[in-house]
Design an enzyme around this catalytic site. Sequence first.
Site, PDB file in Angstrom:
ATOM      1  N   GLY A  30      98.635  84.854 102.682  1.00  0.00           N
ATOM      2  CA  GLY A  30     100.081  85.070 102.526  1.00  0.00           C
ATOM      3  C   GLY A  30     100.390  86.497 102.131  1.00  0.00           C
ATOM      4  N   ASN A  31     101.618  86.752 101.732  1.00  0.00           N
ATOM      5  CA  ASN A  31     101.981  88.076 101.223  1.00  0.00           C
ATOM      6  C   ASN A  31     103.004  87.917 100.119  1.00  0.00           C
ATOM      7  OD1 ASN A  31     104.740  88.247 102.415  1.00  0.00           O
ATOM      8  ND2 ASN A  31     103.580  88.074 104.318  1.00  0.00           N
TER       9      ASN A  31
END
Length: 421
Positions: A225-226
């Site tokens: 993810g980020n």
Amino acid sequence: MRSELAAGSGETMEKRERPRVVLGVSGGIAAYKACELLRRFTESGHDVRVVPTASALHFVGAATWSALSGHPASTEVWETVHEVPHVRIGQAADLVVVAPATADMLAKAAHGLADDLLTNTLLTARCPVVFAPAMHTEMWENAATQENVATLRRRGALVIDPAVGRLTGADTGKGRFPDPAEIFDLCRQVLARGARGLPQDLAGRHVVVSAGGTREPLDPVRYLGNRSSGRQGYALARTAAARGARVTLVAGNTELPDPAGVDVVRVGTARQLREAMLKAAADADAVVMAAAVADFRPAVYAPGKIKKQEGQEPEPVALVRNPDILAELSADRARPGQLVVGFAAETDDVLANGRAKLARKGCDLLVVNEVGEHKTFGSAENEAVILATDGTETPVPYGPKEALADTVWDLVVPRLAQPRG
Ligand code: CTP
């Protein structure tokens, strides 16, 4: 007019300078949620007159409205007649918000009926008017209601679509009263635009905004993810709604509440985001890619949790490229004249990298953020330069993400194709 009314009701100078809001309440169960909306207005310095309908008083009594607003709350034009309330309240308002607006109230407003204080107020108001409908799905979808909503919108009112969710009783569907905090936020922006004489310049337009980060699963419990919070994309959706647009917000992973009146489509992966964007963009006037899309995803998804193997190092994770959604939206415009806006985060050579990215992606505008200290994901502020294909560069100073969002729409509006007939 304003000062006459203020003098007539014995108000102080200080009070007169506060923005004047009329909160119209019609007879639906969501009337109790309007108390929270009222509190948000009064606590942030607005002078609020509550004008309930007689049916609204079945749900919340006049004493509550009066105590929370600091003004008498009457439904009838026959009280305090010497102050001509049926004309003065509407004339003096900076904003009228009808929340909740029932199907009956929308019908009366669309037809110009004036049989109580609220309907009279709607006819005399010269300020922006917001309706927040709440009703059962069948009533909202009924052709009569939809035509009344279309009539009100055509005449310049901002009618926000109800939210989807739990309705009175056990039913769920479209018709729910949006989060009062979000209605307040929308009204605050509408008021600010009204005070500056700015028009609802996205009325009749459909805009699509992506926001938040994507998540690429590795197995049922892990993902790539980020750190995107989604705040910039949500600010774009909120400001577009306040400027009158129909807004579709395609939201990756975020913790943020749904903005009032915005159609929110939730997605997880980049590929789901692509699908949702292509679908929503089909009839959009403008598309804004503010989402932080993962460029890569694990090549293989393990359907069961990947377990540690005693005495063995883990297998390396192979990655494959995700589609470039912005480039695709820019290359295959769903409609001629559709405007496409991208975002870019750069650390060095901001302008040179930004210009190259604008050309590479093929979009019309690129919002280039300089990433660095104090300019991290999740912050409420942002600083940017907006590059356009015509060579213009618009610097946006460090400030709220809402201000950057408004500047993006300021640049989008004059570049939009003529509205469809
Ligand atoms: N974007 C997209 N699809 C992707 C990656 C990015 O649509 N797979 C969009 C983002 O939403 C943003 C823009 O492209 O609007 C720029 O994203 P950015 O990550 O800065 O660009 P990249 O093409 O990934 O370039 P870089 O090599 O600088 O990472």
